[in-house]
Design a protein around this motif. Sequence first.
Motif, PDB file in Angstrom:
ATOM      1  N   VAL A 114      33.517 -22.008 -14.297  1.00  0.00           N
ATOM      2  CA  VAL A 114      32.629 -21.868 -12.859  1.00  0.00           C
ATOM      3  C   VAL A 114      33.532 -20.742 -12.405  1.00  0.00           C
ATOM      4  CG1 VAL A 114      31.760 -24.195 -12.453  1.00  0.00           C
ATOM      5  CG2 VAL A 114      33.731 -23.641 -11.542  1.00  0.00           C
ATOM      6  N   ALA A 115      34.702 -20.485 -12.584  1.00  0.00           N
ATOM      7  CA  ALA A 115      35.652 -19.491 -11.799  1.00  0.00           C
ATOM      8  C   ALA A 115      36.676 -19.278 -12.573  1.00  0.00           C
ATOM      9  CB  ALA A 115      35.755 -19.786 -10.330  1.00  0.00           C
ATOM     10  N   ALA A 116      37.614 -18.220 -12.432  1.00  0.00           N
ATOM     11  CA  ALA A 116      38.738 -17.985 -12.847  1.00  0.00           C
ATOM     12  C   ALA A 116      39.569 -17.410 -11.696  1.00  0.00           C
ATOM     13  CB  ALA A 116      38.865 -16.771 -13.815  1.00  0.00           C
ATOM     14  N   VAL A 117      40.799 -18.282 -11.456  1.00  0.00           N
ATOM     15  CA  VAL A 117      41.697 -18.247 -10.311  1.00  0.00           C
ATOM     16  C   VAL A 117      42.850 -17.417 -10.891  1.00  0.00           C
ATOM     17  CG1 VAL A 117      43.004 -19.059  -8.496  1.00  0.00           C
ATOM     18  CG2 VAL A 117      40.898 -20.285  -9.222  1.00  0.00           C
ATOM     19  N   THR A 118      43.229 -16.145 -10.566  1.00  0.00           N
ATOM     20  CA  THR A 118      44.286 -15.258 -10.892  1.00  0.00           C
ATOM     21  C   THR A 118      44.941 -14.660 -10.099  1.00  0.00           C
ATOM     22  OG1 THR A 118      44.646 -13.620 -12.790  1.00  0.00           O
ATOM     23  CG2 THR A 118      43.012 -13.262 -11.615  1.00  0.00           C
ATOM     24  N   GLN A 119      46.031 -14.135 -10.385  1.00  0.00           N
ATOM     25  CA  GLN A 119      47.005 -13.474  -9.138  1.00  0.00           C
ATOM     26  C   GLN A 119      46.349 -12.050  -9.130  1.00  0.00           C
ATOM     27  OE1 GLN A 119      51.156 -13.262  -9.708  1.00  0.00           O
ATOM     28  NE2 GLN A 119      51.301 -15.126 -10.884  1.00  0.00           N
ATOM     29  N   PRO A 120      46.727 -11.581  -7.869  1.00  0.00           N
ATOM     30  CA  PRO A 120      46.117 -10.337  -7.297  1.00  0.00           C
ATOM     31  C   PRO A 120      46.345  -9.222  -8.342  1.00  0.00           C
ATOM     32  CG  PRO A 120      47.300 -11.420  -5.407  1.00  0.00           C
ATOM     33  CD  PRO A 120      47.495 -12.075  -7.024  1.00  0.00           C
ATOM     34  N   ASP A 121      45.607  -7.930  -8.141  1.00  0.00           N
ATOM     35  CA  ASP A 121      46.010  -6.857  -9.049  1.00  0.00           C
ATOM     36  C   ASP A 121      47.159  -6.308  -8.625  1.00  0.00           C
ATOM     37  OD1 ASP A 121      43.357  -7.354  -9.882  1.00  0.00           O
ATOM     38  OD2 ASP A 121      42.492  -5.439  -9.128  1.00  0.00           O
ATOM     39  N   LYS A 122      47.970  -5.684  -9.472  1.00  0.00           N
ATOM     40  CA  LYS A 122      49.384  -5.144  -9.270  1.00  0.00           C
ATOM     41  C   LYS A 122      49.350  -3.779  -9.094  1.00  0.00           C
ATOM     42  CE  LYS A 122      51.835  -8.970  -9.061  1.00  0.00           C
ATOM     43  NZ  LYS A 122      52.608  -9.498 -10.365  1.00  0.00           N
ATOM     44  N   PRO A 123      49.995  -3.145  -8.258  1.00  0.00           N
ATOM     45  CA  PRO A 123      49.980  -1.741  -8.111  1.00  0.00           C
ATOM     46  C   PRO A 123      50.972  -1.200  -9.065  1.00  0.00           C
ATOM     47  CG  PRO A 123      51.540  -2.737  -6.246  1.00  0.00           C
ATOM     48  CD  PRO A 123      50.590  -3.700  -7.053  1.00  0.00           C
ATOM     49  N   GLN A 124      50.539   0.145  -9.642  1.00  0.00           N
ATOM     50  CA  GLN A 124      51.253   0.532 -11.010  1.00  0.00           C
ATOM     51  C   GLN A 124      51.434   2.189 -10.514  1.00  0.00           C
ATOM     52  OE1 GLN A 124      52.097  -1.032 -13.998  1.00  0.00           O
ATOM     53  NE2 GLN A 124      51.616  -2.824 -12.639  1.00  0.00           N
ATOM     54  N   GLY A 125      52.500   2.757 -11.449  1.00  0.00           N
ATOM     55  CA  GLY A 125      52.682   3.895 -11.139  1.00  0.00           C
ATOM     56  C   GLY A 125      53.724   4.518  -9.915  1.00  0.00           C
ATOM     57  N   ARG A 126      54.241   5.573 -10.146  1.00  0.00           N
ATOM     58  CA  ARG A 126      55.144   6.093  -9.016  1.00  0.00           C
ATOM     59  C   ARG A 126      54.823   5.928  -7.631  1.00  0.00           C
ATOM     60  NH1 ARG A 126      58.570  11.042 -11.756  1.00  0.00           N
ATOM     61  NH2 ARG A 126      59.242   9.966 -13.650  1.00  0.00           N
ATOM     62  N   SER A 127      53.541   6.402  -7.369  1.00  0.00           N
ATOM     63  CA  SER A 127      53.093   6.130  -6.012  1.00  0.00           C
ATOM     64  C   SER A 127      52.511   4.890  -5.812  1.00  0.00           C
ATOM     65  CB  SER A 127      51.855   7.066  -5.964  1.00  0.00           C
ATOM     66  OG  SER A 127      50.637   6.900  -6.779  1.00  0.00           O
ATOM     67  N   ARG A 128      52.544   3.986  -6.736  1.00  0.00           N
ATOM     68  CA  ARG A 128      51.884   2.473  -6.405  1.00  0.00           C
ATOM     69  C   ARG A 128      50.589   2.567  -6.055  1.00  0.00           C
ATOM     70  NH1 ARG A 128      54.959  -0.604  -9.060  1.00  0.00           N
ATOM     71  NH2 ARG A 128      55.105  -2.519  -7.798  1.00  0.00           N
ATOM     72  N   SER A 129      49.708   3.617  -6.333  1.00  0.00           N
ATOM     73  CA  SER A 129      48.417   3.577  -5.617  1.00  0.00           C
ATOM     74  C   SER A 129      47.405   3.317  -6.626  1.00  0.00           C
ATOM     75  CB  SER A 129      48.089   5.231  -5.438  1.00  0.00           C
ATOM     76  OG  SER A 129      48.283   5.977  -6.526  1.00  0.00           O
ATOM     77  N   VAL A 130      47.566   2.887  -7.770  1.00  0.00           N
ATOM     78  CA  VAL A 130      46.811   2.446  -8.970  1.00  0.00           C
ATOM     79  C   VAL A 130      46.903   0.889  -9.088  1.00  0.00           C
ATOM     80  CG1 VAL A 130      45.955   2.771 -11.347  1.00  0.00           C
ATOM     81  CG2 VAL A 130      46.819   4.623 -10.276  1.00  0.00           C
ATOM     82  N   LEU A 131      45.716   0.261  -8.971  1.00  0.00           N
ATOM     83  CA  LEU A 131      45.894  -1.344  -8.905  1.00  0.00           C
ATOM     84  C   LEU A 131      45.515  -1.629 -10.551  1.00  0.00           C
ATOM     85  CD1 LEU A 131      44.531  -2.373  -5.767  1.00  0.00           C
ATOM     86  CD2 LEU A 131      46.772  -2.342  -6.396  1.00  0.00           C
ATOM     87  N   LEU A 132      46.313  -2.406 -11.063  1.00  0.00           N
ATOM     88  CA  LEU A 132      45.924  -2.807 -12.574  1.00  0.00           C
ATOM     89  C   LEU A 132      45.654  -4.437 -12.626  1.00  0.00           C
ATOM     90  CD1 LEU A 132      46.272  -2.143 -15.568  1.00  0.00           C
ATOM     91  CD2 LEU A 132      48.459  -3.331 -15.434  1.00  0.00           C
ATOM     92  N   PRO A 133      44.518  -4.700 -12.880  1.00  0.00           N
ATOM     93  CA  PRO A 133      44.073  -6.076 -12.716  1.00  0.00           C
ATOM     94  C   PRO A 133      44.780  -7.016 -13.953  1.00  0.00           C
ATOM     95  CG  PRO A 133      42.312  -4.829 -14.041  1.00  0.00           C
ATOM     96  CD  PRO A 133      43.374  -3.690 -13.597  1.00  0.00           C
ATOM     97  N   PRO A 134      44.886  -8.165 -13.562  1.00  0.00           N
ATOM     98  CA  PRO A 134      45.602  -9.196 -14.775  1.00  0.00           C
ATOM     99  C   PRO A 134      44.473  -9.312 -15.815  1.00  0.00           C
ATOM    100  CG  PRO A 134      45.550 -10.178 -12.560  1.00  0.00           C
ATOM    101  CD  PRO A 134      44.715  -8.994 -12.309  1.00  0.00           C
TER     102      PRO A 134
END
Length: 307
Positions: free
Chosen positions: A27-47
Motif C-alpha cells: 500500500v506504500a513504501a516508506v523510505t528516507q529522503p532524497d540525498k543531495p549529490q555532487g559538489r554543489s549538493r544541488s542534485v537530489l538522488l532518490p533512494p
Amino acid sequence: MRIVFFGTPTFAVASLEALLKGGVTVVAAVTQPDKPQGRSRSVLLPPPVKTAAQAHGIPVLQPIRPTGDVLSTSLRRLEPELGVVVAYGHILRPEILTLPARGMINVHASLLPRYRGAAPIQHAILHGDTDTGISIMQMEAGLDSGPVIHRMATSIGPQETAGALAARLAELGAIALVEALSLLSGGLARPQPQDHSKATYAPKIDREMARLAWQHDAATLARQVRAFDPAPGAWATLNGSAVKLFNAQEAPGTGDPGVVLAAGNRLVIAAGRGALAVQEIQPAGKARMPVEAWVRGRGIAPGRKFE
C-alpha cells in the motif's frame, strides 16, 4: 494481504520486488529522503527503494524521521495488515510498530542473536565468520531483539567482499521473506524467542573503523579490506594523503609494518605478521584502479611506507 514496506538501499529492493511478485498489496513504501549529490549538493538522488516503488506505481512516503502524527495518520489511512522492514535506516517507535494490525517483521542480514545492529554483513567478515544468513524477525522496541519467525543460512566465501555478500543476502532475504509470509498466512509460524545471553552487536561503520593498522597480522588486514569493500573502503595514508585499498590477500613477507616490499602488478605491504598483497587502489580524489596502473603513474617503489 495489505503491506506497508519500509526500506531504503539497494539491499531492500529484492524484498520489495519479491512481495510484488508474490501477489500481496504493497500500500506504500516508506523510505528516507532524497540525498543531495555532487559538489554543489544541488542534485537530489532518490533512494533505490523509491525508484523501484515508483516504477510499480506504489505511493512513497519520505519523512525525515519516522515519527509524528502526520506519518501515523498517513499510514493508518492505508489500513495495512502488516509492516515489512528491510534496511530502512531508522529505529521505529512503538506507535509505528503496532500500527499495522499484525505488527511488523524485519529482514535482518545475520543469524540472530548474532550481529544485532546496523552493519551485520561487515562485522561478520571482520570477525572471520564462515557462515551467516537471514533472520525474519517480529519487531519490538528493542534493537533486533524480537522473536525469529524464519532463518536461512549461507556460507561466506574465503575472499568474499561485503558488497558481494550483501548482493547474495539481498536475494536470500527476499526468498526468506516470502517463505515467512507463507508461514504467517497459513497460521504455521512459530516465532522463537532469541537467547539474549548470546547476543552480539554490529554497530554502524565509521571511517576510522576502516583505517588499516599495519601492526595487525595480514589475515586481519585482509578481512578488513574485504569488509569495507566497496564502502567506505579500507584506507591508510601515504605521504599524508589517504589511499583506499581493495582486493587484498595474505602473502609471505617480512618487514617494518606498513613498508612496501614489492610494487608491480600488485603492492605487497608488510604487516605485523606476514604481508598484504593488494591488487586495486583508490588514491584520494581518483577512481578505483588496478595497482599496476597506479604504480606505473606514480613510480612508487619498495621502501615507501604506509601509515
